[in-house]
Write an enzyme that holds these catalytic residues in place. Structure first.
Site, PDB file in Angstrom:
ATOM      1  N   HIS A 104     -37.500 -79.845  14.361  1.00 21.15           N
ATOM      2  CA  HIS A 104     -37.944 -78.581  14.904  1.00 21.15           C
ATOM      3  C   HIS A 104     -38.013 -78.461  16.429  1.00 21.15           C
ATOM      4  O   HIS A 104     -37.459 -79.495  16.921  1.00 21.15           O
ATOM      5  CB  HIS A 104     -39.521 -78.142  14.693  1.00 21.15           C
ATOM      6  CG  HIS A 104     -40.288 -79.156  15.341  1.00 21.15           C
ATOM      7  ND1 HIS A 104     -40.624 -80.480  14.885  1.00 21.15           N
ATOM      8  CD2 HIS A 104     -41.029 -79.112  16.407  1.00 21.15           C
ATOM      9  CE1 HIS A 104     -41.377 -81.190  15.423  1.00 21.15           C
ATOM     10  NE2 HIS A 104     -41.831 -80.404  16.534  1.00 21.15           N
ATOM     11  N   ASP A 106     -39.900 -76.893  19.654  1.00 25.90           N
ATOM     12  CA  ASP A 106     -41.238 -76.543  20.007  1.00 25.90           C
ATOM     13  C   ASP A 106     -41.540 -75.038  19.956  1.00 25.90           C
ATOM     14  O   ASP A 106     -41.105 -74.435  20.901  1.00 25.90           O
ATOM     15  CB  ASP A 106     -41.974 -77.217  21.341  1.00 25.90           C
ATOM     16  CG  ASP A 106     -42.266 -78.652  21.241  1.00 25.90           C
ATOM     17  OD1 ASP A 106     -42.455 -79.135  19.897  1.00 25.90           O
ATOM     18  OD2 ASP A 106     -42.027 -79.215  22.239  1.00 25.90           O
ATOM     19  N   HIS A 261     -36.322 -82.089  17.462  1.00 18.09           N
ATOM     20  CA  HIS A 261     -36.871 -83.420  17.431  1.00 18.09           C
ATOM     21  C   HIS A 261     -37.819 -83.591  16.257  1.00 18.09           C
ATOM     22  O   HIS A 261     -38.085 -82.706  15.663  1.00 18.09           O
ATOM     23  CB  HIS A 261     -37.550 -83.564  18.840  1.00 18.09           C
ATOM     24  CG  HIS A 261     -38.860 -82.810  19.069  1.00 18.09           C
ATOM     25  ND1 HIS A 261     -38.721 -81.602  19.648  1.00 18.09           N
ATOM     26  CD2 HIS A 261     -40.140 -82.786  18.820  1.00 18.09           C
ATOM     27  CE1 HIS A 261     -39.704 -80.869  19.890  1.00 18.09           C
ATOM     28  NE2 HIS A 261     -40.693 -81.710  19.210  1.00 18.09           N
TER      29      HIS A 261
END
Length: 318
Positions: A104, A106, A261
């Site tokens: 994903h 953030d 990440h």
């Protein structure tokens, strides 16, 4: 008072860690009192390498917030409370081996999601618990031209309501499911984003994907999942990623517009603690200049999960 300047013993160095992404900066002691040249050096290194790392740092939570503010305006998570005594710290306190081990970027369920994040390791797991990052700019460039042309036209709905933090069934205990529904998704946010955005600072075309995606606009679910799987596969090829093995005091800073990440949940029942701050970003623009939009903006989630496994009720509305 610490001057927070570049160490006088050596000029700062940037050591490339991966072929497509990642670098370690040495010769800078992180501090909110860094001079402007050091701040610019760090930020430009982040833009170039997408994620940068610092070993043997000694920031406090307050210093982490103040340092983050040197790079832009801080933004808190819209549903999860900040760490006690802080305004913007998002705590990642892993218990029972839990970690956000799905790819994903953030907070992409917001139309203007963060441009960058700074993550500090307080207590690493005694083993495992590394974090991976992937370069979404090189992922786009790796697509065959017909796929690039298709991706340029696609839009997706991102949501916090149906986001699965973990991809291991063993981790999906009821306590965690409750937190996800009753806290993380207590208010529902959904944003419509282009699958390919133009980076506002580097001009690169980058893929905007990840586990917050609910579906592609204009596609049924099976076709949406198939297309997303093809595109996401280019992002997460091992050659397109970097893995960081945490030590206490480590700091990572990444361009949240050009990376995805995820953590690796391979630390058994051990604990792992990190803290993150995020910087306000802009609303993405597609290849043809259209801007992302907020589709659902904090609507109270009507579902409340109860203590009894599998039990739920309708949430009281204020």
């Amino acid at each position: 008072m610490s001057l927070g300047l570049v160490e006088k013993t050596a000029s700062p160095t940037v050591t490339k860690l991966g072929g497509q992404i990642g670098a370690e900066i040495r010769g800078i002691t992180l501090s909110p009192d860094l001079d402007e040249a050091s701040i610019a050096f760090i930020y430009n290194a982040m833009l170039e390498h997408k994620v940068i790392f610092f070993r043997k740092q000694s920031l406090t939570s307050t210093q982490q917030e103040d340092l983050g503010a040197r790079f832009g305006t801080l933004v808190s998570h819209p549903t999860v409370s900040s760490a006690q005594g802080t305004k913007h710290i998002f705590e990642l306190k892993s218990r029972k081996g839990r970690a956000a081990n799905t790819w994903h970027a953030d907070m992409t369920f917001m139309a203007s999601y963060p441009k960058a994040s700074i993550l500090r390791c307080i207590r690493p797991a005694p083993y495992g618990g590394s974090t991976l990052w992937a370069n979404t700019a090189t992922a786009y460039r790796s697509l065959p031209q017909p796929l690039q042309e298709l991706a340029d036209k696609l839009w997706a709905i991102h949501t916090n309501n149906e986001y699965d933090h973990t991809d291991l069934i063993a981790e999906r205990d009821w306590e965690f499911i409750q937190w996800q529904a009753n806290v993380f998704a207590a208010r529902v946010f959904e944003a419509k984003h282009p699958v390919v955005r133009v980076h506002p600072e580097t001009g690169e075309k980058v893929l905007l994907l990840g586990q917050f995606i609910k579906r592609l606009v204009g596609f049924n679910l099976p076709d949406s999942q198939a297309l997303l799987g093809i595109l996401q596969g280019h992002v997460t090829r091992p050659e397109n990623t970097i893995t960081w093995h945490w030590q206490a005091g480590d700091v990572a800073m990444w361009d949240n517009r050009a990376t995805e990440h995820r953590a690796i949940a391979d630390f058994g029942q051990e604990e792992r603690e990190l803290q993150r701050v995020t910087l306000v970003g802009d609303a993405p623009r597609s290849v043809d200049g259209q801007q992302s939009e907020q589709v659902v903006n904090g609507t109270p989630n009507p579902v409340l999960l109860l203590e009894q496994t599998g039990a739920w009720s309708r949430r009281e509305q204020s």
